[in-house]
Design a protein around this motif. Structure first.
Motif, mmCIF file in Angstrom:
data_model
loop_
_atom_site.group_PDB
_atom_site.id
_atom_site.type_symbol
_atom_site.label_atom_id
_atom_site.label_comp_id
_atom_site.label_asym_id
_atom_site.label_seq_id
_atom_site.Cartn_x
_atom_site.Cartn_y
_atom_site.Cartn_z
ATOM 1 N N ARG A 293 -2.047 -5.149 20.331
ATOM 2 C CA ARG A 293 -2.373 -6.782 20.370
ATOM 3 C C ARG A 293 -3.489 -7.269 19.924
ATOM 4 O O ARG A 293 -3.688 -8.404 19.192
ATOM 5 C CB ARG A 293 -2.085 -7.403 21.885
ATOM 6 N N ARG A 294 -4.771 -6.682 20.079
ATOM 7 C CA ARG A 294 -6.156 -6.972 19.582
ATOM 8 C C ARG A 294 -5.970 -6.700 17.990
ATOM 9 O O ARG A 294 -6.578 -7.414 17.293
ATOM 10 C CB ARG A 294 -7.026 -6.028 20.218
ATOM 11 N N ILE A 295 -5.379 -5.547 17.610
ATOM 12 C CA ILE A 295 -5.586 -5.107 16.438
ATOM 13 C C ILE A 295 -4.758 -6.103 15.211
ATOM 14 O O ILE A 295 -5.264 -6.092 14.023
ATOM 15 C CB ILE A 295 -4.779 -3.753 15.963
ATOM 16 N N LEU A 296 -3.653 -6.780 15.896
ATOM 17 C CA LEU A 296 -3.181 -7.747 15.094
ATOM 18 C C LEU A 296 -3.766 -8.864 14.505
ATOM 19 O O LEU A 296 -3.657 -9.382 13.392
ATOM 20 C CB LEU A 296 -1.855 -8.337 15.721
ATOM 21 N N ARG A 297 -4.983 -9.071 15.067
ATOM 22 C CA ARG A 297 -5.824 -10.272 14.788
ATOM 23 C C ARG A 297 -6.701 -9.892 13.395
ATOM 24 O O ARG A 297 -7.104 -11.031 12.750
ATOM 25 C CB ARG A 297 -6.728 -10.536 15.777
ATOM 26 N N ALA A 298 -6.626 -8.503 12.896
ATOM 27 C CA ALA A 298 -7.356 -8.081 11.837
ATOM 28 C C ALA A 298 -6.442 -8.478 10.460
ATOM 29 O O ALA A 298 -6.852 -8.278 9.485
ATOM 30 C CB ALA A 298 -7.437 -6.809 12.110
ATOM 31 N N HIS A 299 -5.027 -8.751 10.554
ATOM 32 C CA HIS A 299 -4.332 -8.830 9.446
ATOM 33 C C HIS A 299 -4.240 -7.782 8.512
ATOM 34 O O HIS A 299 -4.357 -7.934 7.203
ATOM 35 C CB HIS A 299 -4.752 -10.196 8.580
ATOM 36 N N PHE A 300 -3.857 -6.516 9.021
ATOM 37 C CA PHE A 300 -3.660 -5.299 8.195
ATOM 38 C C PHE A 300 -2.228 -4.989 8.275
ATOM 39 O O PHE A 300 -1.403 -5.635 9.128
ATOM 40 C CB PHE A 300 -4.483 -4.193 8.953
ATOM 41 N N SER A 301 -1.820 -4.221 7.489
ATOM 42 C CA SER A 301 -0.370 -3.691 7.350
ATOM 43 C C SER A 301 -0.038 -3.069 8.742
ATOM 44 O O SER A 301 -0.807 -2.414 9.388
ATOM 45 C CB SER A 301 -0.101 -3.134 6.224
ATOM 46 N N TRP A 302 1.354 -2.948 8.863
ATOM 47 C CA TRP A 302 1.812 -2.138 10.289
ATOM 48 C C TRP A 302 1.321 -0.863 9.920
ATOM 49 O O TRP A 302 1.123 -0.139 10.871
ATOM 50 C CB TRP A 302 3.298 -2.253 10.176
ATOM 51 N N GLY A 303 1.354 -0.201 8.878
ATOM 52 C CA GLY A 303 1.095 1.182 8.720
ATOM 53 C C GLY A 303 -0.391 1.570 9.101
ATOM 54 O O GLY A 303 -0.640 2.294 9.742
ATOM 55 N N SER A 304 -1.517 0.579 8.865
ATOM 56 C CA SER A 304 -2.700 0.702 9.090
ATOM 57 C C SER A 304 -2.976 0.380 10.745
ATOM 58 O O SER A 304 -3.547 1.108 11.321
ATOM 59 C CB SER A 304 -3.500 -0.322 8.151
ATOM 60 N N ASN A 305 -2.074 -0.671 11.112
ATOM 61 C CA ASN A 305 -2.189 -1.037 12.558
ATOM 62 C C ASN A 305 -1.790 0.401 13.414
ATOM 63 O O ASN A 305 -2.304 0.502 14.483
ATOM 64 C CB ASN A 305 -1.208 -2.152 12.932
ATOM 65 N N VAL A 306 -0.871 0.905 13.045
ATOM 66 C CA VAL A 306 -0.427 2.310 13.598
ATOM 67 C C VAL A 306 -1.564 3.328 13.580
ATOM 68 O O VAL A 306 -1.898 4.085 14.710
ATOM 69 C CB VAL A 306 0.747 2.890 13.055
ATOM 70 N N LEU A 307 -2.112 3.316 12.333
ATOM 71 C CA LEU A 307 -3.199 4.489 12.078
ATOM 72 C C LEU A 307 -4.532 3.954 13.001
ATOM 73 O O LEU A 307 -5.293 5.011 13.077
ATOM 74 C CB LEU A 307 -3.656 4.570 10.763
ATOM 75 N N ALA A 308 -4.732 3.023 13.469
ATOM 76 C CA ALA A 308 -5.868 2.274 13.927
ATOM 77 C C ALA A 308 -6.164 3.045 15.003
ATOM 78 O O ALA A 308 -7.399 3.009 15.625
ATOM 79 C CB ALA A 308 -5.815 0.894 14.146
ATOM 80 N N ILE A 309 -5.191 3.591 15.892
ATOM 81 C CA ILE A 309 -5.491 4.368 17.128
ATOM 82 C C ILE A 309 -6.548 5.348 16.812
ATOM 83 O O ILE A 309 -7.387 5.725 17.752
ATOM 84 C CB ILE A 309 -4.364 4.951 17.747
ATOM 85 N N PHE A 310 -6.436 5.971 15.668
ATOM 86 C CA PHE A 310 -7.443 7.228 15.354
ATOM 87 C C PHE A 310 -9.035 6.661 14.741
ATOM 88 O O PHE A 310 -9.772 7.213 14.818
ATOM 89 C CB PHE A 310 -6.726 7.715 14.414
ATOM 90 N N GLY A 311 -8.643 5.230 14.560
ATOM 91 C CA GLY A 311 -10.008 4.447 14.146
ATOM 92 C C GLY A 311 -10.967 4.334 15.205
ATOM 93 O O GLY A 311 -12.099 3.999 14.896
ATOM 94 N N LEU A 312 -10.558 4.377 16.412
ATOM 95 C CA LEU A 312 -11.396 3.802 17.597
ATOM 96 C C LEU A 312 -12.567 4.713 17.702
ATOM 97 O O LEU A 312 -13.766 4.446 18.106
ATOM 98 C CB LEU A 312 -10.311 3.795 19.033
ATOM 99 N N SER A 313 -12.279 6.279 17.609
ATOM 100 C CA SER A 313 -13.376 7.070 17.916
ATOM 101 C C SER A 313 -14.502 6.979 16.798
ATOM 102 O O SER A 313 -15.442 7.037 16.923
ATOM 103 C CB SER A 313 -12.766 8.641 18.080
ATOM 104 N N CYS A 314 -13.828 6.776 15.405
ATOM 105 C CA CYS A 314 -14.738 6.638 14.328
ATOM 106 C C CYS A 314 -15.715 5.252 14.400
ATOM 107 O O CYS A 314 -16.835 5.193 14.150
ATOM 108 C CB CYS A 314 -13.815 6.361 13.108
ATOM 109 N N PHE A 315 -14.787 4.245 14.933
ATOM 110 C CA PHE A 315 -15.797 2.957 15.344
ATOM 111 C C PHE A 315 -16.938 2.936 16.071
ATOM 112 O O PHE A 315 -18.162 2.807 15.893
ATOM 113 C CB PHE A 315 -14.683 1.823 15.702
#
Length: 344
Positions: A293-315
């Motif tokens: 729900r938070r990630i949807l505010r960033a306006h990326f594709s669904w594929g990137s939204n799914v991969l974003a879970i791996f981006g938490l640690s990178c962030f």
């Protein structure tokens, strides 16, 4: 007596593109800019001591005026120096500062001017559509932009009653009067977050700023390699978020909890403990839903939204790296080193 040449009319907008080693992106940017219609404008590329084909590419566009940024003054960042030089040469009543990695939609310049007038804004900034390709881009960029959307809500930024101010330096349209009134980039010469600082200065002056996500107007690919991404966000993150260490800890805990509850839930279900497994999976699912729900505010594709879970640690890593580099006073960007204390 020889007749005097006719006076050249001043353009409505001066487009200023600072460029330092931008041979991979400058051509597409300028192609999209010279094709703009519906408004009188001039384009200036300020070559910031490039060592690649940047200047050659800029000179290949006869409609573009190519300038060379002067020596970098003490206490100035390279970008502030370049855009300030361009602003001094500009003739337009409005200035558009835009990065060399942007691509502008047909007619976007005229529409941006109309929108600024409709909003009665002296300062308009667009957050472009972010183009991402590699795994690291697709995973971490949605996380970062979701955090930015939460920290700098466009509705609050655009509200004159709110003291929240923000901008995206990839697209800043500002009236010449407002730019000069706040001292231009000379007033924020040492800031590595010059876009947000300029927005804050304009808002403090009592002038209206307008900010929104604008995939309909402009797109960009911010970074073309992992090393560029790490260096760029190391430069920016500690300046964008007031409590970076706490935020890094929070996102690390979120990442860890999602994976632990998910894996433990699967293990318990495998062993036949359906009740405990279901509870853990319910917790994992709830956390994931809140995350997406938070990630949807960033306006990326669904594929990137799914991969974003791996981006938490990178962030979290990038946040902590940014803190460390600033405390050490060694902030690098495009071949230059800045003092963390001075830059912040």
């Amino acid at each position: 007596m020889a007749s005097l040449p006719p006076k050249v009319p001043c353009p409505a907008v001066s487009v200023i593109v600072p460029a330092r080693n931008e041979q991979d992106s400058l051509g597409m940017c300028l192609q999209s800019l010279v094709a703009q219609q519906g408004i009188a404008f001039e384009i200036m590329v300020v070559d910031d001591h490039s060592t690649d084909r940047t200047r050659e590419i800029a000179l290949s566009f006869p409609q573009v005026k190519v300038l060379a940024a002067g020596p970098l003054p003490q206490g100035w960042t390279g970008k502030a120096n370049a855009v300030s030089y361009g602003a001094r040469e500009a003739r337009g009543s409005w200035l558009l500062f835009t990065d060399a990695d942007t691509v502008h939609k047909p007619g976007s310049l005229a529409r941006a001017m109309d929108e600024a007038k409709q909003q009665s804004a002296d300062f308009l900034s667009y957050s472009p559509e972010q183009e991402v390709h590699s795994f690291i881009e697709r995973s971490v960029m949605p996380v970062i932009f979701a955090e930015l959307a939460a920290r700098y809500k466009p509705t609050e930024v655009s509200d004159p009653k709110s003291n929240v101010a923000a901008a995206n330096g990839q697209y800043i349209l500002i009236s010449r009067e407002a730019y000069d009134a706040v001292g231009g980039h000379a007033a924020i010469a040492g800031s590595l977050l010059e876009d947000v600082e300029l927005a804050r200065a304009v808002k403090r002056s009592g002038r209206k700023i307008f900010f929104r996500f604008a995939a309909d107007q402009v797109r960009t690919r911010m970074y073309r390699s992992t090393s560029q991404l790490i260096e760029g966000w190391t430069k920016n993150l500690v300046l964008l978020f007031p409590h970076p260490i706490q935020l890094a800890i929070l996102r690390t805990v979120e990442f860890t909890t999602i994976w632990i509850t998910g894996l433990l839930g699967l293990a318990f279900l495998w062993r036949g403990n359906l009740a405990l497994g279901a509870v853990l999976w319910a917790v994992c699912g709830t956390l994931k839903l809140l995350f997406w729900r938070r990630i949807l505010r960033a306006h990326f594709s669904w594929g990137s939204n799914v991969l974003a879970i791996f981006g938490l640690s990178c962030f979290s890593y990038l946040l902590l790296r940014s803190v460390i580099q600033y405390r050490r006073g060694r902030v690098a960007w495009k071949g230059r080193n800045y003092s963390g204390t001075a830059a912040s």
